[in-house]
Design a protein around this motif. Structure first.
Motif, PDB file in Angstrom:
ATOM      1  N   ARG A  24       0.837  -1.209   0.000  1.00  0.00           N
ATOM      2  CA  ARG A  24       0.000   0.000   0.000  1.00  0.00           C
ATOM      3  C   ARG A  24       0.867   1.252   0.000  1.00  0.00           C
ATOM      4  O   ARG A  24       0.614   2.204  -0.741  1.00  0.00           O
ATOM      5  N   TYR A  29      -0.833   4.515  -1.432  1.00  0.00           N
ATOM      6  CA  TYR A  29      -2.117   4.500  -0.738  1.00  0.00           C
ATOM      7  C   TYR A  29      -1.916   4.711   0.757  1.00  0.00           C
ATOM      8  O   TYR A  29      -0.906   4.299   1.318  1.00  0.00           O
ATOM      9  N   TRP A  42     -11.072   2.923   3.023  1.00  0.00           N
ATOM     10  CA  TRP A  42     -10.761   2.308   1.733  1.00  0.00           C
ATOM     11  C   TRP A  42     -11.956   1.536   1.182  1.00  0.00           C
ATOM     12  O   TRP A  42     -12.096   1.380  -0.016  1.00  0.00           O
ATOM     13  N   VAL A  47     -11.426   1.899  -5.953  1.00  0.00           N
ATOM     14  CA  VAL A  47     -10.039   1.540  -6.246  1.00  0.00           C
ATOM     15  C   VAL A  47      -9.369   0.946  -5.011  1.00  0.00           C
ATOM     16  O   VAL A  47      -8.657  -0.054  -5.111  1.00  0.00           O
ATOM     17  N   TYR A  48      -9.618   1.525  -3.848  1.00  0.00           N
ATOM     18  CA  TYR A  48      -8.988   1.020  -2.631  1.00  0.00           C
ATOM     19  C   TYR A  48      -9.447  -0.408  -2.340  1.00  0.00           C
ATOM     20  O   TYR A  48      -8.648  -1.286  -2.018  1.00  0.00           O
ATOM     21  N   ASN A  51      -7.973  -2.797  -4.807  1.00  0.00           N
ATOM     22  CA  ASN A  51      -6.562  -2.980  -4.486  1.00  0.00           C
ATOM     23  C   ASN A  51      -6.403  -4.006  -3.367  1.00  0.00           C
ATOM     24  O   ASN A  51      -5.569  -4.915  -3.453  1.00  0.00           O
ATOM     25  N   CYS A 117       2.204  -0.877  -9.235  1.00  0.00           N
ATOM     26  CA  CYS A 117       0.789  -0.543  -9.468  1.00  0.00           C
ATOM     27  C   CYS A 117       0.299  -1.161 -10.773  1.00  0.00           C
ATOM     28  O   CYS A 117      -0.792  -1.747 -10.818  1.00  0.00           O
ATOM     29  N   GLY A 125      -1.748   5.424  -6.150  1.00  0.00           N
ATOM     30  CA  GLY A 125      -2.517   6.082  -5.107  1.00  0.00           C
ATOM     31  C   GLY A 125      -2.188   7.561  -4.991  1.00  0.00           C
ATOM     32  O   GLY A 125      -1.300   8.070  -5.672  1.00  0.00           O
ATOM     33  N   PRO A 126      -2.898   8.266  -4.118  1.00  0.00           N
ATOM     34  CA  PRO A 126      -2.708   9.706  -3.957  1.00  0.00           C
ATOM     35  C   PRO A 126      -1.273  10.095  -3.590  1.00  0.00           C
ATOM     36  O   PRO A 126      -0.803  11.147  -3.991  1.00  0.00           O
ATOM     37  N   ARG A 129       0.890  10.352  -6.889  1.00  0.00           N
ATOM     38  CA  ARG A 129       0.483  11.279  -7.947  1.00  0.00           C
ATOM     39  C   ARG A 129       1.073  12.654  -7.682  1.00  0.00           C
ATOM     40  O   ARG A 129       1.296  13.023  -6.532  1.00  0.00           O
TER      41      ARG A 129
END
Length: 136
Positions: A24, A29, A42, A47-48, A51, A117, A125-126, A129
Motif C-alpha cells: 500500500r 495509498y 478504503w 479503487v482502494y 486494491n 501498481c 494512489g494519492p 500522484r
C-alpha cells in the motif's frame, strides 16, 4: 523486509500483513487503519477496495513477483536515504558529487512503485500522484 519469507514458501504463500502494508505504501495509498475501527475508508472507494482484494488474492507466482517489486522498492528507498550522506559535499579531491543524485534516485524509485501498481492493475494512489493533479 521482516515479513518476507524465503525459499519454497515464497512460491505458495499469500502476502503477509507487513508486505500488504508495504505494498500500500509503495503504491501511494494511505494506511488502512484497524479492522475494528468501523472507519475503513478504503472500503468506500472502489479503487482502494479493489486494491485490497487484488493483493489478498494473488496467485502463488504473482506473490513471488509482488515480493520482487517490494524488495526492489525497499532497496531503492534505502539508497535515497543513503544519498543524503553526500549532500554536504560537492567535490572531494577528484570525486565530484552528482548534484541530481537524490532526484535521479527518486525517479527510479517512483518508476518501480508505478510498475508495482501496473502489475497489480491498480492506478497509483494519492501519495504517488503529482501534488498539483486533481482526480475526479
Amino acid at each position: 523486509m521482516s515479513g518476507t519469507t524465503t525459499g519454497q514458501d515464497v512460491v505458495s504463500t499469500p502476502l503477509t500483513d507487513d508486505e500488504l502494508v508495504q505494498c500500500r505504501r509503495y503504491m501511494g495509498y494511505p494506511a488502512m487503519g484497524g479492522i475494528n475501527s468501523g472507519q475503513q475508508s478504503w472500503r468506500f472507494f472502489q479503487v482502494y477496495g479493489f486494491n485490497e482484494w487484488r493483493m489478498r488474492n494473488l496467485a502463488p507466482d504473482e506473490c513471488v513477483q509482488a515480493r520482487t517489486f517490494l524488495t526492489q522498492c525497499q532497496t531503492l528507498e534505502t539508497a535515497i536515504m543513503g544519498a543524503s550522506d553526500n549532500l554536504d559535499t560537492d567535490q572531494a579531491a577528484v570525486w565530484h558529487h552528482n548534484r541530481s543524485e537524490v532526484q535521479d534516485r527518486f525517479g527510479l524509485y517512483n518508476r518501480w512503485r508505478r510498475q508495482l501498481c501496473a502489475f497489480l492493475g491498480v492506478p497509483p494512489g494519492p501519495g504517488l500522484r503529482p501534488a498539483n493533479r486533481i482526480t475526479i
